[in-house]
Enzyme design. Structure first.
Site, PDB file in Angstrom:
ATOM      1  N   LYS A 158       0.826  -1.214   0.000  1.00 47.73           N
ATOM      2  CA  LYS A 158       0.000   0.000   0.000  1.00 47.73           C
ATOM      3  C   LYS A 158       0.858   1.260   0.000  1.00 47.73           C
ATOM      4  CE  LYS A 158      -4.069  -0.521   2.546  1.00 47.73           C
ATOM      5  NZ  LYS A 158      -4.789  -0.704   3.828  1.00 47.73           N
ATOM      6  N   LYS A 201      -0.841  -7.581   5.819  1.00 50.56           N
ATOM      7  CA  LYS A 201      -1.382  -8.881   5.450  1.00 50.56           C
ATOM      8  C   LYS A 201      -2.718  -8.629   4.758  1.00 50.56           C
ATOM      9  CE  LYS A 201      -2.313 -13.352   7.550  1.00 50.56           C
ATOM     10  NZ  LYS A 201      -1.544 -14.114   6.560  1.00 50.56           N
ATOM     11  N   ARG A 292     -12.428  13.952   7.003  1.00 54.27           N
ATOM     12  CA  ARG A 292     -13.400  14.786   6.278  1.00 54.27           C
ATOM     13  C   ARG A 292     -14.792  14.180   6.428  1.00 54.27           C
ATOM     14  NH1 ARG A 292     -14.288  10.922   2.479  1.00 54.27           N
ATOM     15  NH2 ARG A 292     -12.448   9.757   1.865  1.00 54.27           N
TER      16      ARG A 292
HETATM   17  P1  ADP Z   1      -7.966   4.068   0.123  1.00 53.37           P
HETATM   18  O1  ADP Z   1      -7.590   5.194   1.042  1.00 53.37           O
HETATM   19  O2  ADP Z   1      -7.205   4.080  -1.154  1.00 53.37           O
HETATM   20  O3  ADP Z   1      -9.444   3.939  -0.053  1.00 53.37           O
HETATM   21  P2  ADP Z   1      -7.930   1.948   2.128  1.00 53.37           P
HETATM   22  O4  ADP Z   1      -6.772   1.679   2.984  1.00 53.37           O
HETATM   23  O5  ADP Z   1      -9.103   2.626   2.753  1.00 53.37           O
HETATM   24  O6  ADP Z   1      -7.449   2.742   0.826  1.00 53.37           O
HETATM   25  O7  ADP Z   1      -8.436   0.600   1.475  1.00 53.37           O
HETATM   26  C1  ADP Z   1      -9.434   0.558   0.477  1.00 53.37           C
HETATM   27  C2  ADP Z   1     -10.184  -0.747   0.569  1.00 53.37           C
HETATM   28  O8  ADP Z   1      -9.271  -1.847   0.410  1.00 53.37           O
HETATM   29  C3  ADP Z   1     -10.832  -0.969   1.926  1.00 53.37           C
HETATM   30  O9  ADP Z   1     -12.146  -0.516   1.930  1.00 53.37           O
HETATM   31  C4  ADP Z   1     -10.789  -2.479   2.094  1.00 53.37           C
HETATM   32  O10 ADP Z   1     -11.925  -3.012   1.460  1.00 53.37           O
HETATM   33  C5  ADP Z   1      -9.578  -2.881   1.304  1.00 53.37           C
HETATM   34  N1  ADP Z   1      -8.414  -3.140   2.197  1.00 53.37           N
HETATM   35  C6  ADP Z   1      -7.552  -2.253   2.700  1.00 53.37           C
HETATM   36  N2  ADP Z   1      -6.614  -2.853   3.469  1.00 53.37           N
HETATM   37  C7  ADP Z   1      -6.901  -4.163   3.451  1.00 53.37           C
HETATM   38  C8  ADP Z   1      -6.293  -5.349   4.027  1.00 53.37           C
HETATM   39  N3  ADP Z   1      -5.194  -5.287   4.765  1.00 53.37           N
HETATM   40  N4  ADP Z   1      -6.871  -6.542   3.759  1.00 53.37           N
HETATM   41  C9  ADP Z   1      -7.978  -6.637   3.003  1.00 53.37           C
HETATM   42  N5  ADP Z   1      -8.576  -5.580   2.425  1.00 53.37           N
HETATM   43  C10 ADP Z   1      -8.056  -4.359   2.635  1.00 53.37           C
END
Ligand code: ADP
Length: 459
Positions: A158, A201, A292
């Site tokens: 990420k 993970k 926000r």
């Molecule tokens: P963004 O800020 O780009 O929206 P997020 O961290 O909120 O990124 O993640 C977006 C989506 O990805 C989340 O709503 C979730 O569904 C999925 N997600 C994020 N981290 C994980 C993880 N560690 N395992 C499984 N799904 C994840």
């Protein structure tokens, strides 16, 4: 209270803020692009000002143009809505430098939470559970491979500056880690100008559950319950509901406590959302904090009766929260569907264009948030969301029934929308049973579309 506020946004959220300001007796100036000078919010605002050409990068995303407009029109505060400049710490500090109140948290808080890896580290330090993963920014893909071996595959790479589902890649085994690292980094660099990555993970079949919080400048912090936002396509939410059916009372309490701990750790001020993923065993992990107002805030408003935009404005004006935790009670079930100008059968591709006929649903427990009207145009320059339909009923099944009726009543002619897709979803057995995780639409969207086509043929 403020005399005049500048609204630096467009579409339904601009209308939502405008209505609230009018109710509060506050004058409004809408900062809009040349494309939106005749939009409904532009006609609704006390005044409108053009801040640049249609391209968002030169108008809605231009901090100097927005601040200049606020100064010229003697606005005391700026409401950024969601998207655009709402989580831009430089914009918030530019407002601060010019003595204009940014309706949201401080630029420092936005910066701190906007760096997802630092937010994660901070939460961990304060005892909020985070997804197992790296302790900091990864040096290179080899370090990613080393940590992945420890936490176990699959993993998610990420971008620390990430947002909108961009800069994220999965790796299911060691052979995928280098390419996942490189493509996440390349996407993050081009989208955010920062290629720094961390690793988590990958939680399999999770629910996305988030908690709404509010904090004022006097140190009061409350939560307003959770929302289940698991129905997503390409990491973008399509339907949200509150409360989350999947949570048991004890889990719900623990989740709310964790969100409060997160908000208290940073002395949070304004409206914010603490996002978690919930795994199949019922464990939840912090993923990020949004500083926000969210698109899906109405579902929380429906079950609590609290006006979140009004609270945001009051907090920015230095007033106390109008409610304490003990004043907040939860009633019934609310569902929001995002109506988009898009074609589900073509991979949800956006379909902007002219609307020849439009009719919105109404009735008890039905709320519509939109900036469209009969004969208006869905601009190709911006997001494809054209309306939000929100329903509120005593229970989940009653809310689903109400949503079916509302979607059936809504008519949009002239452009393609996802209305029928959402309507079919309201009959899907998995959705009805509440067992849809974040991968559901990826897996089942095609079957839902086929089912619709077959039913049409039979009829
Ligand atoms: P963004 O800020 O780009 O929206 P997020 O961290 O909120 O990124 O993640 C977006 C989506 O990805 C989340 O709503 C979730 O569904 C999925 N997600 C994020 N981290 C994980 C993880 N560690 N395992 C499984 N799904 C994840």
């Amino acid at each position: 209270m403020f005399k005049r506020i500048l609204i630096a946004n467009r579409g339904e959220i601009a209308m939502r803020i405008l209505r609230c300001c009018q109710e509060m007796g506050i004058e409004t100036v809408l900062a809009c692009s040349a494309e939106d000078m005749d939009s409904l919010p532009a006609q609704f605002a006390t005044k409108r000002v053009c801040i640049g050409p249609p391209a968002a990068a030169k108008s809605y995303l231009n901090p100097e143009a927005v601040v200049q407009a606020a100064i010229s029109f003697q606005c005391e505060a700026v409401h950024p809505g969601y998207g655009f400049l709402s989580e831009n710490a430089d914009f918030a500090s530019l407002c601060e430098e010019h003595g204009i109140l940014f309706i949201g948290p401080s630029s420092e808080m936005i910066r701190m939470m906007g760096d997802k890896q630092s937010a994660r580290a901070l939460m961990k330090k304060h005892g909020v559970p985070v997804v197992p993963g790296s302790d900091g920014i990864l040096k290179d893909w080899k370090e990613a491979a080393e940590i992945a071996r420890k936490v176990g595959y699959p993993v998610l790479l990420k971008a620390t500056a990430g947002g909108g589902g961009r800069g994220m890649r999965t790796a299911y085994d060691e052979s995928e880690i280098q390419s996942a690292y490189e493509s996440a980094q390349a996407e993050a660099l081009s989208a955010f100008g920062d290629g720094s990555l961390y690793l988590e993970k990958l939680i399999l079949h999770p629910h996305h559950i988030e908690v709404q919080i509010l904090g004022d400048s006097r140190g009061h912090i409350v939560h307003l319950g959770e929302r289940d936002c698991s129905l997503q396509r390409r990491n973008q939410k399509l339907l949200e509901e509150a409360p989350a059916r999947i949570l048991k009372p004890r889990q719900r309490e623990a989740l709310h406590r964790a969100a409060l701990r997160a908000a208290k750790a940073v002395h949070y001020r304004s409206a914010g959302t603490v996002e978690f993923v919930l795994d199949r065993e019922g464990n939840f992990y912090f993923i990020e904090m949004n500083t926000r107002i969210q698109v899906e805030h109405p579902v929380t408003e429906m079950i609590t009766g609290v006006d979140l935009i009004r609270e945001q404005i009051r907090i920015a004006a230095g007033l106390e929260l109008s409610c304490r935790q003990s004043d907040i009670s939860f009633s019934g079930h609310a569902i929001e569907c995002r109506i988009n100008a898009e074609n589900p059968a073509k991979g949800f591709a956006p379909c902007p264009g002219d609307i020849s006929f439009l009719h919105f649903p109404a009735g008890k427990g039905v709320r519509v948030e939109s900036a469209l009207y009969n004969g208006s145009r869905v601009s190709p320059w911006y997001d494809s969301m054209i309306a939000k339909v929100i329903v509120h009923a005593p229970g989940r099944l009653e809310a689903i029934r109400k949503m079916r009726v509302a979607l059936e009543e809504m008519t949009v002619e002239g452009i393609d929308t996802n209305l029928e897709f959402l309507y079919l979803l309201m009959f899907n057995p998995d959705y009805l049973s509440g067992h849809v995780d974040t991968g559901f639409l990826e897996k089942d969207a095609e079957a839902i579309i086929r089912w619709g086509e077959e039913s049409r043929k039979k009829a």
